[in-house]
Design a protein around this motif. Structure first.
Motif, mmCIF file in Angstrom:
data_model
loop_
_atom_site.group_PDB
_atom_site.id
_atom_site.type_symbol
_atom_site.label_atom_id
_atom_site.label_comp_id
_atom_site.label_asym_id
_atom_site.label_seq_id
_atom_site.Cartn_x
_atom_site.Cartn_y
_atom_site.Cartn_z
ATOM 1 N N UNK A 166 -4.210 7.605 -14.108
ATOM 2 C CA UNK A 166 -3.209 6.616 -13.701
ATOM 3 C C UNK A 166 -1.800 7.198 -13.811
ATOM 4 N N UNK A 167 -1.523 7.899 -14.903
ATOM 5 C CA UNK A 167 -0.210 8.507 -15.113
ATOM 6 C C UNK A 167 0.082 9.551 -14.040
ATOM 7 N N UNK A 168 -0.877 10.388 -13.755
ATOM 8 C CA UNK A 168 -0.684 11.437 -12.747
ATOM 9 C C UNK A 168 -0.458 10.839 -11.371
ATOM 10 N N UNK A 169 -1.147 9.765 -11.067
ATOM 11 C CA UNK A 169 -0.961 9.075 -9.792
ATOM 12 C C UNK A 169 0.452 8.492 -9.691
ATOM 13 N N UNK A 170 0.928 7.874 -10.760
ATOM 14 C CA UNK A 170 2.289 7.337 -10.772
ATOM 15 C C UNK A 170 3.311 8.457 -10.584
ATOM 16 N N UNK A 171 3.120 9.559 -11.284
ATOM 17 C CA UNK A 171 4.038 10.690 -11.139
ATOM 18 C C UNK A 171 4.042 11.202 -9.701
ATOM 19 N N UNK A 172 2.882 11.354 -9.126
ATOM 20 C CA UNK A 172 2.758 11.901 -7.773
ATOM 21 C C UNK A 172 3.322 10.947 -6.723
ATOM 22 N N UNK A 173 2.984 9.667 -6.827
ATOM 23 C CA UNK A 173 3.308 8.716 -5.757
ATOM 24 C C UNK A 173 4.669 8.048 -5.874
ATOM 25 N N UNK A 174 5.171 7.879 -7.091
ATOM 26 C CA UNK A 174 6.422 7.144 -7.266
ATOM 27 C C UNK A 174 7.557 7.982 -7.842
ATOM 28 N N UNK A 175 7.252 8.813 -8.810
ATOM 29 C CA UNK A 175 8.302 9.580 -9.482
ATOM 30 C C UNK A 175 8.688 10.821 -8.670
ATOM 31 N N UNK A 176 7.722 11.600 -8.254
ATOM 32 C CA UNK A 176 8.012 12.855 -7.545
ATOM 33 C C UNK A 176 8.893 12.656 -6.308
ATOM 34 N N UNK A 177 8.634 11.638 -5.473
ATOM 35 C CA UNK A 177 9.494 11.474 -4.297
ATOM 36 C C UNK A 177 10.959 11.184 -4.642
ATOM 37 N N UNK A 178 11.210 10.709 -5.854
ATOM 38 C CA UNK A 178 12.573 10.370 -6.283
ATOM 39 C C UNK A 178 13.094 11.322 -7.356
ATOM 40 N N UNK A 179 12.421 12.427 -7.568
ATOM 41 C CA UNK A 179 12.736 13.317 -8.692
ATOM 42 C C UNK A 179 14.176 13.821 -8.665
ATOM 43 N N UNK A 229 16.789 12.463 -7.343
ATOM 44 C CA UNK A 229 17.673 11.337 -7.668
ATOM 45 C C UNK A 229 17.588 11.006 -9.158
ATOM 46 N N UNK A 230 16.387 11.000 -9.708
ATOM 47 C CA UNK A 230 16.189 10.729 -11.138
ATOM 48 C C UNK A 230 16.939 11.756 -11.977
ATOM 49 N N UNK A 231 16.916 12.996 -11.550
ATOM 50 C CA UNK A 231 17.570 14.065 -12.300
ATOM 51 C C UNK A 231 19.100 13.979 -12.239
ATOM 52 N N UNK A 232 19.657 13.223 -11.269
ATOM 53 C CA UNK A 232 21.115 13.151 -11.092
ATOM 54 C C UNK A 232 21.726 11.807 -11.444
ATOM 55 N N UNK A 233 20.945 10.741 -11.364
ATOM 56 C CA UNK A 233 21.509 9.395 -11.396
ATOM 57 C C UNK A 233 20.931 8.560 -12.540
ATOM 58 N N UNK A 234 21.799 8.007 -13.367
ATOM 59 C CA UNK A 234 21.360 7.222 -14.530
ATOM 60 C C UNK A 234 20.555 5.988 -14.126
ATOM 61 N N UNK A 256 16.817 5.141 -15.250
ATOM 62 C CA UNK A 256 16.461 3.848 -15.840
ATOM 63 C C UNK A 256 15.252 3.253 -15.118
ATOM 64 N N UNK A 257 15.255 3.354 -13.790
ATOM 65 C CA UNK A 257 14.124 2.853 -13.000
ATOM 66 C C UNK A 257 12.841 3.599 -13.379
ATOM 67 N N UNK A 258 12.915 4.931 -13.453
ATOM 68 C CA UNK A 258 11.726 5.741 -13.768
ATOM 69 C C UNK A 258 11.191 5.407 -15.161
ATOM 70 N N UNK A 259 12.081 5.300 -16.125
ATOM 71 C CA UNK A 259 11.644 4.941 -17.483
ATOM 72 C C UNK A 259 11.038 3.541 -17.500
ATOM 73 N N UNK A 298 7.377 17.378 -12.720
ATOM 74 C CA UNK A 298 7.847 16.383 -11.755
ATOM 75 C C UNK A 298 9.339 16.154 -11.845
ATOM 76 N N UNK A 299 9.851 15.985 -13.055
ATOM 77 C CA UNK A 299 11.276 15.723 -13.251
ATOM 78 C C UNK A 299 11.696 16.259 -14.610
#
Length: 75
Positions: free
Chosen positions: A6-19, A21-26, A30-33, A70-71
């Motif tokens: 489940x965790x790997x799927x979330x990372x692949x499908x939701x986090x990775x496409x926004x990585x 942005x996550x690395x630059x924007x607070x 916050x959304x990723x956490x 991922x990020x």
């Protein structure tokens, strides 16, 4: 699906496409956490007797490495 899957799927499908942005924007961080919290992935080693998933050491290490790949900021 197990917790790691489940965790790997979330990372692949939701986090990775926004990585980037996550690395630059607070707000993106916050959304990723928040997503990780919503899915119960912030305390994966918490014992089952305390309501946690109590994943194995090996699965937890795979999760940690996957998050870092991922990020970098999220890791």
């Amino acid at each position: 699906m197990n917790v790691l899957g489940h965790a790997l799927e979330l990372l692949r499908n939701e986090i990775a496409p926004r990585a980037q942005q996550i690395d630059r924007d607070a707000d993106a961080m916050r959304w990723a956490l928040g997503r990780m919290c919503d899915e119960g992935l912030m305390a994966m080693r918490r014992p089952a007797r305390f309501g946690g998933p109590e994943v194995s050491e090996e699965d937890f290490r795979v999760f940690q490495e996957s998050v870092a790949r991922t990020s970098g900021a999220l890791a």
